[in-house]
Design a protein around this motif. Structure first.
Motif, PDB file in Angstrom:
ATOM      1  N   GLN A 132       0.911  -1.241   0.086  1.00  0.00           N
ATOM      2  CA  GLN A 132      -0.003   0.060  -0.023  1.00  0.00           C
ATOM      3  C   GLN A 132       0.892   1.241  -0.092  1.00  0.00           C
ATOM      4  OE1 GLN A 132      -2.143  -0.763   3.576  1.00  0.00           O
ATOM      5  NE2 GLN A 132      -3.928  -1.767   2.526  1.00  0.00           N
ATOM      6  N   TRP A 133       2.090   1.101   0.374  1.00  0.00           N
ATOM      7  CA  TRP A 133       2.876   2.356   0.754  1.00  0.00           C
ATOM      8  C   TRP A 133       2.892   3.461  -0.552  1.00  0.00           C
ATOM      9  CZ3 TRP A 133       7.107   3.519  -2.626  1.00  0.00           C
ATOM     10  CH2 TRP A 133       7.620   2.688  -3.230  1.00  0.00           C
ATOM     11  N   PRO A 134       2.766   3.106  -1.877  1.00  0.00           N
ATOM     12  CA  PRO A 134       2.809   3.962  -2.959  1.00  0.00           C
ATOM     13  C   PRO A 134       1.662   4.874  -2.963  1.00  0.00           C
ATOM     14  CG  PRO A 134       3.646   1.959  -3.728  1.00  0.00           C
ATOM     15  CD  PRO A 134       2.982   1.704  -2.368  1.00  0.00           C
ATOM     16  N   LEU A 135       0.687   4.445  -2.143  1.00  0.00           N
ATOM     17  CA  LEU A 135      -0.786   5.197  -1.814  1.00  0.00           C
ATOM     18  C   LEU A 135      -0.756   5.955  -0.820  1.00  0.00           C
ATOM     19  CD1 LEU A 135      -3.098   2.300  -3.171  1.00  0.00           C
ATOM     20  CD2 LEU A 135      -1.884   4.091  -4.816  1.00  0.00           C
ATOM     21  N   LEU A 136      -0.076   5.798  -0.055  1.00  0.00           N
ATOM     22  CA  LEU A 136      -0.339   6.345   1.190  1.00  0.00           C
ATOM     23  C   LEU A 136       0.164   7.942   1.517  1.00  0.00           C
ATOM     24  CD1 LEU A 136       1.431   3.706   3.783  1.00  0.00           C
ATOM     25  CD2 LEU A 136      -1.219   4.216   2.943  1.00  0.00           C
ATOM     26  N   PRO A 137       0.770   8.562   0.462  1.00  0.00           N
ATOM     27  CA  PRO A 137       0.871   9.959   0.207  1.00  0.00           C
ATOM     28  C   PRO A 137      -0.264  10.721   0.008  1.00  0.00           C
ATOM     29  CG  PRO A 137       2.774   8.900  -0.901  1.00  0.00           C
ATOM     30  CD  PRO A 137       1.824   7.705  -0.601  1.00  0.00           C
ATOM     31  N   ILE A 138      -1.541   9.926  -0.321  1.00  0.00           N
ATOM     32  CA  ILE A 138      -2.740  10.666  -0.660  1.00  0.00           C
ATOM     33  C   ILE A 138      -3.284  11.078   0.875  1.00  0.00           C
ATOM     34  CG2 ILE A 138      -4.889  10.650  -1.540  1.00  0.00           C
ATOM     35  CD1 ILE A 138      -3.701   8.194  -3.425  1.00  0.00           C
ATOM     36  N   ARG A 139      -3.629  12.020   0.717  1.00  0.00           N
ATOM     37  CA  ARG A 139      -4.234  12.570   1.972  1.00  0.00           C
ATOM     38  C   ARG A 139      -5.369  11.708   2.606  1.00  0.00           C
ATOM     39  NH1 ARG A 139      -5.786  18.899   2.412  1.00  0.00           N
ATOM     40  NH2 ARG A 139      -3.497  18.957   2.652  1.00  0.00           N
ATOM     41  N   GLY A 140      -5.351  11.070   3.822  1.00  0.00           N
ATOM     42  CA  GLY A 140      -6.516  10.476   4.257  1.00  0.00           C
ATOM     43  C   GLY A 140      -6.248   8.652   4.152  1.00  0.00           C
ATOM     44  N   ALA A 141      -5.434   8.696   3.221  1.00  0.00           N
ATOM     45  CA  ALA A 141      -5.150   7.193   2.633  1.00  0.00           C
ATOM     46  C   ALA A 141      -4.654   6.212   4.142  1.00  0.00           C
ATOM     47  CB  ALA A 141      -4.239   6.975   1.757  1.00  0.00           C
ATOM     48  N   LYS A 150     -13.730   6.575   6.999  1.00  0.00           N
ATOM     49  CA  LYS A 150     -14.600   5.852   6.245  1.00  0.00           C
ATOM     50  C   LYS A 150     -14.343   6.103   4.603  1.00  0.00           C
ATOM     51  CE  LYS A 150     -18.317   5.567   9.514  1.00  0.00           C
ATOM     52  NZ  LYS A 150     -19.873   5.747   9.715  1.00  0.00           N
ATOM     53  N   ASP A 151     -13.485   7.022   4.376  1.00  0.00           N
ATOM     54  CA  ASP A 151     -13.392   7.465   2.835  1.00  0.00           C
ATOM     55  C   ASP A 151     -11.825   8.130   2.864  1.00  0.00           C
ATOM     56  OD1 ASP A 151     -13.509   7.665   0.269  1.00  0.00           O
ATOM     57  OD2 ASP A 151     -15.238   9.268   0.441  1.00  0.00           O
ATOM     58  N   VAL A 152     -11.251   8.157   1.831  1.00  0.00           N
ATOM     59  CA  VAL A 152     -10.017   8.801   1.512  1.00  0.00           C
ATOM     60  C   VAL A 152     -10.230  10.503   1.240  1.00  0.00           C
ATOM     61  CG1 VAL A 152      -7.637   8.876   0.329  1.00  0.00           C
ATOM     62  CG2 VAL A 152      -8.987   6.908   1.054  1.00  0.00           C
ATOM     63  N   ALA A 153      -9.911  11.045   2.001  1.00  0.00           N
ATOM     64  CA  ALA A 153     -10.530  12.720   1.624  1.00  0.00           C
ATOM     65  C   ALA A 153      -9.590  13.299   0.328  1.00  0.00           C
ATOM     66  CB  ALA A 153     -10.235  13.568   2.918  1.00  0.00           C
ATOM     67  N   GLY A 154      -8.493  12.644   0.244  1.00  0.00           N
ATOM     68  CA  GLY A 154      -7.599  13.308  -0.717  1.00  0.00           C
ATOM     69  C   GLY A 154      -8.011  12.654  -2.359  1.00  0.00           C
ATOM     70  N   ILE A 155      -8.922  12.078  -2.416  1.00  0.00           N
ATOM     71  CA  ILE A 155      -9.380  11.772  -4.012  1.00  0.00           C
ATOM     72  C   ILE A 155     -10.668  12.094  -4.421  1.00  0.00           C
ATOM     73  CG2 ILE A 155      -9.538   9.614  -5.566  1.00  0.00           C
ATOM     74  CD1 ILE A 155      -8.106   7.923  -3.418  1.00  0.00           C
ATOM     75  N   ARG A 156     -10.721  12.997  -5.412  1.00  0.00           N
ATOM     76  CA  ARG A 156     -12.033  13.716  -5.710  1.00  0.00           C
ATOM     77  C   ARG A 156     -12.097  13.359  -7.271  1.00  0.00           C
ATOM     78  NH1 ARG A 156     -12.852  18.826  -7.570  1.00  0.00           N
ATOM     79  NH2 ARG A 156     -10.741  19.447  -7.332  1.00  0.00           N
ATOM     80  N   VAL A 157     -13.192  12.905  -7.745  1.00  0.00           N
ATOM     81  CA  VAL A 157     -13.783  12.590  -9.045  1.00  0.00           C
ATOM     82  C   VAL A 157     -14.583  13.672  -9.586  1.00  0.00           C
ATOM     83  CG1 VAL A 157     -14.516  10.936 -10.785  1.00  0.00           C
ATOM     84  CG2 VAL A 157     -12.990  10.221  -8.762  1.00  0.00           C
ATOM     85  N   PRO A 158     -14.283  14.933 -10.377  1.00  0.00           N
ATOM     86  CA  PRO A 158     -15.028  15.936 -10.750  1.00  0.00           C
ATOM     87  C   PRO A 158     -16.001  15.367 -11.923  1.00  0.00           C
ATOM     88  CG  PRO A 158     -12.778  16.656 -10.737  1.00  0.00           C
ATOM     89  CD  PRO A 158     -12.595  15.420 -10.549  1.00  0.00           C
TER      90      PRO A 158
END
Length: 522
Positions: A132-141, A150-158
């Motif tokens: 998982q470590w390549p994804l952990l820099p994402i905020r909230g991951a 309950k969610d990852v705050a740092g991913i947004r899909v406009p």
């Protein structure tokens, strides 16, 4: 490699080999009707990107799935499912724009929502075995993976073709993390028994997997990058190097990796078939800068000058290496080809030891694992350092015991190698020499240099590529001057390829060869 991803075998790559032959086992009559026959040295642990930790799994995942970004055969980051991306002025927010022509089998379009769902799946609380470590820099991951959110705050899909990542802190290598197997985009929901029967949008489609025998793939006629130039890809499992060589020389493999010990014979017998590529890998001896005489930089430089690296490279490794004058390998921005390695000079080494107060020499323990190829190297180092008064005791143990001793700071010297997870100077500086990574983080020299720390942190965060390249060279020069390692060499991969095979080159990283261009012309 960082985060416990180790290659097997350790001094040879585990990339496969290919032959273009007819589907019935004979020669194909045309390039378009050929079957690629490829090999791995071990059966993959899984074909699910979210669970992929071994190189064998990663190589197959690369053929079946797409990522937002990907590496070309030379290790350059290029568009994948994302046609372009940009960072904001802080370097902490990345926006990726997806292509509109990528589809899963059956014709459903790949969307930004699929990318988000794939990342959440890889980070799922309670999941086991993934990287998982390549994804952990994402905020909230990290909180999501730990079950604290309950969610990852740092991913947004406009919208369907845009995905935005906000990071915990600026990190200029984040787009390269998204090219790693764990970040591959999978369909939502994933089918049952997905790890054994994967479905992706990549250039190849899964057909079958007979464990410890072969994996069979068929080309994806609808791949957005253009269908592969061969009909199918059969990935055989061939653990033994002698068997691999025999299969090649019998005409049943068209590409094979050459063992270091067999270099001279293959150069003589197959000269026109040889390919070479310097690896993005270091072979080195870490010097624990907190232990006894090794605290003195003069002693560490003396050890570098006391080892005849040039002769060792020639006699033990058949000149299959580029002498190291730092830790950043050829092909990586920041590599300095003008910097000279430490010269072999026993007399000057003795003078440095005397100036440091160790004219009578001193004892050290050199730790190494039981990998056979390390034995001769350790013995050569022992003999060379003995000539300048340094008595080396070789400590050979199983790999877990060696890792524990090195990470706990109990080893004076450690003979090992470092593989890149991704082709970037950061991968050869931050894990290896940043002070907070001492021990388990990869800094086996236990080097602590506040100036170097600040340079490395800037190297990771700047959004200016010219500044990053200059910083990488400066960091590498400072590390070389501090001599936390005995710098040995960057190994050279060598393969034989049969005449008539086109479109295959040795990849810079294990995820960079997708077999889309390989074909037999005669």
């Amino acid at each position: 490699m960082r985060r416990l991803l180790f290659r097997v075998p350790a001094l040879s790559s585990v990339l496969g080999a290919a032959i273009l032959a007819g589907c019935g086992g004979g020669e194909g009559s045309s390039a378009g009707g050929a079957t690629l026959q490829y090999y791995l040295t071990a059966d993959p642990q899984t074909l699910d990107p979210a669970l992929s930790t071994d190189v064998q799994s990663g190589e197959v995942v690369t053929t079946l799935f797409d990522n937002l970004t990907q590496f070309d055969v030379d290790g350059k980051l290029v568009p994948g499912l994302a046609t372009r991306w940009e960072a904001d002025s802080t370097g902490g927010v990345y926006t990726f724009h997806l292509r509109l022509d990528a589809t899963f089998p059956g014709g459903r379009k790949v969307t930004a929502a699929d990318s988000r769902a794939s990342i959440l799946r890889a980070l799922a609380p309670g999941s086991r075995g993934g990287r998982q470590w390549p994804l952990l820099p994402i905020r909230g991951a990290a909180d999501y993976a730990a079950g604290k959110a309950k969610d990852v705050a740092g991913i947004r899909v406009p919208d369907d073709s845009t995905i935005v990542f906000t990071l915990e802190e600026p990190l200029n290598i984040f787009p390269k993390f998204l090219a790693m197997p764990v970040a591959a985009v999978v369909p939502t929901p994933t089918p049952a028994d997905f790890a054994q029967h994967p479905v992706g949008s990549g250039p190849w489609k899964f057909v079958s997997w007979s464990h410890d025998d072969a994996i069979v793939l068929a080309r994806n006629e609808h791949w957005w990058g253009g269908a592969p130039k061969s009909d199918s890809l059969r990935i055989r499992i061939i653990p033994e190097a002698l068997t691999q060589a025999a299969e090649y020389e019998s005409g049943r493999l068209s590409i094979v990796e050459i063992p270091f010990s067999e270099t001279r014979r293959w150069e003589a017998d197959h000269a026109s078939e040889i390919q070479r590529r310097p690896t993005i890998r270091d072979l080195y001896i870490a010097l624990n800068t907190t232990r006894g005489p090794l605290r003195d930089v003069r002693v560490r430089r003396a050890l570098n000058m006391g080892v005849d690296v040039k002769t060792m490279l020639s006699t033990v490794m058949s000149d299959r290496g580029v002498r190291a004058a730092g830790t950043i390998p050829p092909g990586i921005a920041g590599y300095d080809s003008t910097r000279a390695p430490y010269r072999y000079d026993p007399d000057s080494a003795r003078k440095l030891l005397a100036a440091a107060g160790y004219g009578a020499g001193f004892p050290v323990k050199l730790w190494r694992s039981q990998r056979p190829e390390l034995a001769r190297l350790a013995q050569s180092v022992q003999q060379d350092l003995g000539r300048i008064g340094v008595k080396v005791e070789i400590v050979e143990r199983d790999a877990p015991t060696v890792r524990a001793a090195v990470r706990n700071g109990e080893a004076d010297l450690y003979l090992g190698d470092w593989y890149a997870d991704y082709p970037d100077a950061e991968n050869f500086t931050y894990p290896l020499f940043y002070s907070k990574n001492k021990g388990p983080g990869g800094n086996y020299a236990f080097l602590a240099d506040p100036v170097l720390d600040s340079m490395i942190l800037r190297l990771r965060t700047t959004t200016d590529e010219a500044e990053k390249s200059a910083l990488a060279r400066a960091v590498d020069a400072r590390v070389f001057d501090a001599a936390p390692w005995i710098f040995l060499w960057f190994p050279i991969d060598m393969w034989a390829a049969r005449p008539g095979l086109e479109g295959w080159r040795i990849p810079a990283v294990f995820t960079a060869q997708r077999w889309t261009e390989a074909r037999l012309t005669k």
